[in-house]
Design an enzyme around this catalytic site. Structure first.
Site, PDB file in Angstrom:
ATOM      1  N   CYS A  98      -6.010 -19.969 -28.738  1.00 52.17           N
ATOM      2  CA  CYS A  98      -5.687 -19.022 -27.689  1.00 52.17           C
ATOM      3  C   CYS A  98      -4.780 -17.935 -28.257  1.00 52.17           C
ATOM      4  O   CYS A  98      -3.975 -18.188 -29.153  1.00 52.17           O
ATOM      5  CB  CYS A  98      -4.989 -19.625 -26.474  1.00 52.17           C
ATOM      6  SG  CYS A  98      -5.905 -20.943 -25.698  1.00 52.17           S
TER       7      CYS A  98
ATOM      8  N   ARG B  72      -8.792 -16.415 -32.389  1.00 54.32           N
ATOM      9  CA  ARG B  72      -8.017 -17.570 -31.939  1.00 54.32           C
ATOM     10  C   ARG B  72      -8.722 -18.348 -30.838  1.00 54.32           C
ATOM     11  O   ARG B  72      -8.280 -19.416 -30.438  1.00 54.32           O
ATOM     12  CB  ARG B  72      -6.650 -17.115 -31.428  1.00 54.32           C
ATOM     13  CG  ARG B  72      -5.828 -16.367 -32.436  1.00 54.32           C
ATOM     14  CD  ARG B  72      -4.512 -15.943 -31.847  1.00 54.32           C
ATOM     15  NE  ARG B  72      -3.620 -17.073 -31.685  1.00 54.32           N
ATOM     16  CZ  ARG B  72      -2.742 -17.481 -32.591  1.00 54.32           C
ATOM     17  NH1 ARG B  72      -2.612 -16.818 -33.709  1.00 54.32           N
ATOM     18  NH2 ARG B  72      -1.984 -18.528 -32.381  1.00 54.32           N
TER      19      ARG B  72
ATOM     20  N   TRP C 254      -9.260 -20.670 -25.918  1.00 57.78           N
ATOM     21  CA  TRP C 254     -10.069 -21.728 -26.523  1.00 57.78           C
ATOM     22  C   TRP C 254      -9.725 -22.962 -25.698  1.00 57.78           C
ATOM     23  O   TRP C 254      -8.595 -23.473 -25.749  1.00 57.78           O
ATOM     24  CB  TRP C 254      -9.697 -21.940 -27.983  1.00 57.78           C
ATOM     25  CG  TRP C 254     -10.584 -22.916 -28.669  1.00 57.78           C
ATOM     26  CD1 TRP C 254     -11.798 -22.667 -29.247  1.00 57.78           C
ATOM     27  CD2 TRP C 254     -10.336 -24.315 -28.850  1.00 57.78           C
ATOM     28  NE1 TRP C 254     -12.314 -23.827 -29.767  1.00 57.78           N
ATOM     29  CE2 TRP C 254     -11.445 -24.853 -29.545  1.00 57.78           C
ATOM     30  CE3 TRP C 254      -9.301 -25.187 -28.491  1.00 57.78           C
ATOM     31  CZ2 TRP C 254     -11.545 -26.201 -29.888  1.00 57.78           C
ATOM     32  CZ3 TRP C 254      -9.402 -26.526 -28.839  1.00 57.78           C
ATOM     33  CH2 TRP C 254     -10.513 -27.008 -29.533  1.00 57.78           C
TER      34      TRP C 254
ATOM     35  N   ASN D 238      -0.297 -20.314 -24.894  1.00 56.57           N
ATOM     36  CA  ASN D 238      -1.019 -20.876 -26.036  1.00 56.57           C
ATOM     37  C   ASN D 238      -0.299 -22.158 -26.417  1.00 56.57           C
ATOM     38  O   ASN D 238       0.905 -22.133 -26.674  1.00 56.57           O
ATOM     39  CB  ASN D 238      -1.000 -19.882 -27.207  1.00 56.57           C
ATOM     40  CG  ASN D 238      -1.462 -20.517 -28.513  1.00 56.57           C
ATOM     41  OD1 ASN D 238      -2.319 -21.400 -28.498  1.00 56.57           O
ATOM     42  ND2 ASN D 238      -0.907 -20.077 -29.618  1.00 56.57           N
ATOM     43  N   GLY D 239      -1.033 -23.267 -26.430  1.00 54.53           N
ATOM     44  CA  GLY D 239      -0.421 -24.553 -26.767  1.00 54.53           C
ATOM     45  C   GLY D 239      -0.929 -25.615 -25.812  1.00 54.53           C
ATOM     46  O   GLY D 239      -1.941 -25.415 -25.131  1.00 54.53           O
TER      47      GLY D 239
ATOM     48  N   GLU E 259     -18.463 -28.749 -48.217  1.00 52.49           N
ATOM     49  CA  GLU E 259     -18.209 -27.389 -47.719  1.00 52.49           C
ATOM     50  C   GLU E 259     -19.512 -26.790 -47.162  1.00 52.49           C
ATOM     51  O   GLU E 259     -19.514 -26.192 -46.079  1.00 52.49           O
ATOM     52  CB  GLU E 259     -17.639 -26.527 -48.863  1.00 52.49           C
ATOM     53  CG  GLU E 259     -17.596 -25.028 -48.632  1.00 52.49           C
ATOM     54  CD  GLU E 259     -16.647 -24.584 -47.532  1.00 52.49           C
ATOM     55  OE1 GLU E 259     -15.995 -25.428 -46.904  1.00 52.49           O
ATOM     56  OE2 GLU E 259     -16.606 -23.366 -47.268  1.00 52.49           O
TER      57      GLU E 259
ATOM     58  N   LYS F 186     -20.184 -25.697 -43.246  1.00 53.50           N
ATOM     59  CA  LYS F 186     -20.575 -24.328 -42.880  1.00 53.50           C
ATOM     60  C   LYS F 186     -21.856 -24.355 -42.055  1.00 53.50           C
ATOM     61  O   LYS F 186     -21.987 -23.645 -41.055  1.00 53.50           O
ATOM     62  CB  LYS F 186     -20.788 -23.456 -44.137  1.00 53.50           C
ATOM     63  CG  LYS F 186     -19.518 -23.100 -44.862  1.00 53.50           C
ATOM     64  CD  LYS F 186     -18.733 -22.062 -44.124  1.00 53.50           C
ATOM     65  CE  LYS F 186     -17.262 -22.074 -44.218  1.00 53.50           C
ATOM     66  NZ  LYS F 186     -16.374 -22.872 -44.835  1.00 53.50           N
TER      67      LYS F 186
ATOM     68  N   GLU G 195     -21.014 -25.634 -38.575  1.00 53.69           N
ATOM     69  CA  GLU G 195     -20.230 -24.659 -37.811  1.00 53.69           C
ATOM     70  C   GLU G 195     -21.081 -23.537 -37.242  1.00 53.69           C
ATOM     71  O   GLU G 195     -20.906 -23.152 -36.096  1.00 53.69           O
ATOM     72  CB  GLU G 195     -19.191 -23.991 -38.729  1.00 53.69           C
ATOM     73  CG  GLU G 195     -17.919 -24.735 -38.893  1.00 53.69           C
ATOM     74  CD  GLU G 195     -16.884 -23.903 -39.631  1.00 53.69           C
ATOM     75  OE1 GLU G 195     -17.148 -23.522 -40.784  1.00 53.69           O
ATOM     76  OE2 GLU G 195     -15.824 -23.627 -39.056  1.00 53.69           O
TER      77      GLU G 195
ATOM     78  N   HIS H 190     -26.044 -46.199 -50.365  1.00 54.21           N
ATOM     79  CA  HIS H 190     -25.224 -47.184 -49.646  1.00 54.21           C
ATOM     80  C   HIS H 190     -25.314 -46.974 -48.134  1.00 54.21           C
ATOM     81  O   HIS H 190     -24.467 -47.441 -47.390  1.00 54.21           O
ATOM     82  CB  HIS H 190     -23.775 -47.108 -50.123  1.00 54.21           C
ATOM     83  CG  HIS H 190     -23.627 -47.449 -51.568  1.00 54.21           C
ATOM     84  ND1 HIS H 190     -23.762 -48.728 -52.049  1.00 54.21           N
ATOM     85  CD2 HIS H 190     -23.434 -46.664 -52.665  1.00 54.21           C
ATOM     86  CE1 HIS H 190     -23.625 -48.724 -53.366  1.00 54.21           C
ATOM     87  NE2 HIS H 190     -23.432 -47.476 -53.767  1.00 54.21           N
TER      88      HIS H 190
ATOM     89  N   LYS I 196     -10.857 -19.629 -34.993  1.00 54.48           N
ATOM     90  CA  LYS I 196     -10.468 -19.518 -36.403  1.00 54.48           C
ATOM     91  C   LYS I 196      -9.154 -20.236 -36.681  1.00 54.48           C
ATOM     92  O   LYS I 196      -9.006 -20.886 -37.696  1.00 54.48           O
ATOM     93  CB  LYS I 196     -10.344 -18.048 -36.801  1.00 54.48           C
ATOM     94  CG  LYS I 196      -9.946 -17.883 -38.246  1.00 54.48           C
ATOM     95  CD  LYS I 196     -10.880 -17.004 -38.991  1.00 54.48           C
ATOM     96  CE  LYS I 196     -10.617 -17.006 -40.474  1.00 54.48           C
ATOM     97  NZ  LYS I 196     -11.512 -17.912 -41.200  1.00 54.48           N
TER      98      LYS I 196
HETATM   99  O1  M6R Z   1      -6.326 -21.946 -41.438  1.00 51.16           O
HETATM  100  P1  M6R Z   1      -6.622 -23.238 -42.113  1.00 51.16           P
HETATM  101  O2  M6R Z   1      -7.098 -23.071 -43.508  1.00 51.16           O
HETATM  102  O3  M6R Z   1      -5.482 -24.202 -42.034  1.00 51.16           O
HETATM  103  O4  M6R Z   1      -7.821 -23.853 -41.291  1.00 51.16           O
HETATM  104  C1  M6R Z   1      -8.316 -25.132 -41.553  1.00 51.16           C
HETATM  105  C2  M6R Z   1      -9.625 -25.331 -40.869  1.00 51.16           C
HETATM  106  O5  M6R Z   1      -9.501 -25.182 -39.494  1.00 51.16           O
HETATM  107  C3  M6R Z   1     -10.690 -24.350 -41.376  1.00 51.16           C
HETATM  108  O6  M6R Z   1     -10.855 -24.436 -42.763  1.00 51.16           O
HETATM  109  C4  M6R Z   1     -12.043 -24.614 -40.696  1.00 51.16           C
HETATM  110  O7  M6R Z   1     -12.545 -25.848 -41.101  1.00 51.16           O
HETATM  111  C5  M6R Z   1     -12.982 -23.460 -41.001  1.00 51.16           C
HETATM  112  N1  M6R Z   1     -13.510 -22.955 -39.781  1.00 51.16           N
HETATM  113  C6  M6R Z   1     -14.075 -23.830 -41.931  1.00 51.16           C
HETATM  114  O8  M6R Z   1     -15.003 -22.821 -42.107  1.00 51.16           O
END
Ligand code: M6R
Length: 570
Positions: free
Chosen positions: A2, A30, A78, A102-103, A453, A457, A460, A476, A565
């Site tokens: 947020c 955010r 969010w 926010n929180g 990774e 991606k 996401e 396994h 983000k």
């Molecule tokens: O800002 P940060 O690097 O601490 O964020 C960590 C994760 O939230 C962040 O890497 C998230 O997994 C990304 N959206 C991945 O693409």
């Protein structure tokens, strides 16, 4: 998550709606499931306008209103408590009070017993406006009711409040969530971050924990713990809005992937290390999401090359498992945003036991950057796309340099550029991927964190069920899911594990699974041979692959569903 913003017009009534919405747009990273504003007009009437979906919807809804006001608060959400509806959007309003938050207020259910008004939302945040309103009805001033309210809140908050009976007052408080304040001749501003105020005020002040802002009669005061007035230094707000422009690109994500070579060079050239890691027996790296995968990747490289013991851990697990800490260990917190709640919480736990902490952070002046004992910036520039891309490679460069590993930057950038120019093959590989219901990314050694990774991606931004797994581990269990509806992305660079991964690939093929490859001798996405450049190039390849898969599915790559983000809640 947020984002909040608040503006007090200190010398005249002004239409501040557009300015507020622009600030919200800059904080859309955010959270972006709903948004809203509330303002006090010349007749001292409080107006609330909210909408579901991206901020553009709010903009349309507000396009023809007269927003002339003395004070305004805005919010981009969010969702944590309460589904995505206009009622649950912020500002939350009770009577003459509007708040943005926010929180998370953890004791909101308990506090509900204090107030008498019916609740209009399912949010935890509404308790804040309810309590302020309640205490004002008992005779308290707006300011005292606000101060009383925040002493009752458990959890985390950055909150801003306005009251239509006190149209020239704006109040704010911070605990556990970031809040900045700034001013010019005619306004006082508060926001969750400096980006929001980048076109508004040249200087900003970062609030400390439990600070309260009281803005009235044309100026503001900061009260430490809500009591004593305190001076906090302001810093220039250097974030330029040029950096938050897509330029020639269709999306921020592809722009940021194309900036990966520059991110590598900047992280390398601007690297400034303030800590001597040789004095520690162990390096314990703690992070979330992609930042955690960078730590694993760095561990593989550093342990092999430098024989330094490295432990990597997910912040949300570390902070609650009662870890036994050690004076001989350097605790390294890796975060793009520098605001990730779990990483910050984990770091505060380590700091509370007087251990040494190093933050590796992209966003300057973020909470993790400011609170760590040592900090190294990754210098990747502003990253807007929710999926982290250029910051991933910059974090890797920074971790390796910190461990004393030199990087052949020219060769690395050359190899990344080859991948960036290989759009045709990556696009056709993405076409193959999207025909499958389930994906499996596998790799060994350094290719294992790259596989994770890639899988993250894909999840996401394409919403495809995807596993990231070590190649040697699939027999396994995970191999049971393999059939012709599953496509495996095999990542293998030219290292001593290459042949082993090829054998694992055959095991998948033998069970009717489909395969695409990234790396050495690949027919799909071929990568240079040299080890260090090929690691970086493989990272860029998985980023590009996920990007094109999402584009082929016509999805919003920059703002994928359900995400934000900056993850500032637990
Ligand atoms: O800002 P940060 O690097 O601490 O964020 C960590 C994760 O939230 C962040 O890497 C998230 O997994 C990304 N959206 C991945 O693409």
């Amino acid at each position: 998550m947020c984002g909040i913003v608040a503006i007090l017009n200190t010398t005249r009534y002004e239409d501040s709606v557009k300015q507020t919405i622009s600030a919200l747009e800059r904080m859309e990273y955010r959270g972006y499931d709903s948004s809203g504003i509330a303002f006090i007009d010349k007749e001292h009437t409080l107006h609330r306008i909210c909408s579901v979906g991206k901020i553009n919807n709010l903009y349309t809804k507000c396009s023809s209103i007269d927003g002339t006001c003395s004070a305004i608060v805005g919010h981009t959400r969010w969702a944590t408590h309460g589904i995505v509806t206009v009622e649950n959007a912020h500002p939350q309003v009770t009577g003459n009070i509007a708040i943005v938050h926010n929180g998370i207020i953890e004791n909101y259910n308990e506090l509900k017993n204090i107030v008498n008004e019916p609740f209009t939302s399912n949010t935890d945040s509404e308790i804040i406006s309810q309590l302020i309103f309640h205490y004002m009805k008992t005779g308290m001033t707006f300011k005292n009711a606000f101060l009383k309210t925040i002493t009752m809140l458990e959890g985390s908050y950055a909150v801003a409040a306005i009251c239509s009976d006190c149209p020239t007052t704006m109040l704010g408080a911070k605990k556990g969530s970031p809040l900045v304040v700034g001013s010019d001749q005619n306004h006082i501003y508060m926001a969750s971050d400096a980006v929001a105020l980048s076109q508004m005020t040249p200087n900003i002040t970062y609030l400390e924990e439990n600070d309260v802002i009281v803005a009235e009669q044309g100026s503001f005061q900061i009260l430490e713990n809500g009591t004593q007035q305190i001076h906090r230094n302001s810093v220039p707000n250097t974030i330029s809005t040029e950096n938050i422009d897509k330029g020639e690109y269709e999306d921020f994500m592809i722009k940021e992937i194309n900036e990966e070579p520059a991110a590598v060079s900047n992280a390398y050239n601007k690297f400034k290390c303030s800590v001597n890691i040789e004095k520690y027996s162990t390096i314990h790296m703690i992070a979330c999401g992609s930042s955690h995968y960078v730590c694993i990747l760095a561990k593989y490289i550093i342990e092999k090359q430098k024989k330094i013991r490295i432990i990597t851990e997910i912040a949300s697990e570390f902070r609650y498992r009662c870890p036994v800490l050690n004076k001989d260990t350097l605790y390294v917190f890796v975060s793009q945003s520098g605001e990730t709640s779990d990483t910050l919480g984990a770091m505060r736990l380590v700091l509370s036991q007087n251990m040494d902490t190093l933050a590796i952070v992209n966003v300057q002046e973020s909470s993790i950057a400011r609170e760590a004992k040592h900090c190294i910036y990754t210098n990747a520039g502003v990253e807007i796309g929710v999926a982290s891309t250029k910051t991933f490679v910059s974090q890797l460069v920074t971790l390796l340099l910190t461990a004393g590993i030199d990087i052949p930057v020219m060769e690395v950038c050359k190899s990344i550029n080859k991948v960036l120019n290989n759009t045709k093959n990556i696009f056709s590989t993405a076409q193959t991927l999207i025909k499958h219901k389930t994906l499996l990314f596998i790799g060994r050694g350094v290719c294992y964190p790259i596989a994770m990774e890639g899988a993250l991606k894909i999840k996401e931004i394409t919403y495809t069920p995807t596993e990231g797994y070590p190649s040697g581990e699939i027999k396994h269990g995970p191999i049971a899911i393999v059939d012709n509806t599953v496509c495996s992305v095999v990542i293998a660079i030219n290292d001593d594990l290459y042949e082993k991964t090829m054998s694992n690939m055959e095991e998948i093929k033998a069970r009717g699974g489909n395969i695409v490859t990234i790396g050495y001798k690949s027919n799909n996405i071929c990568i240079d041979d040299e080890e260090m450049p090929s690691i970086f190039a493989s990272i860029t390849a998985v980023h590009m692959l996920a990007y094109y898969a999402a584009k082929l599915k016509n999805l919003d790559v920059d703002k994928p569903r359900n995400l934000a983000k900056s993850v500032t809640v637990e």
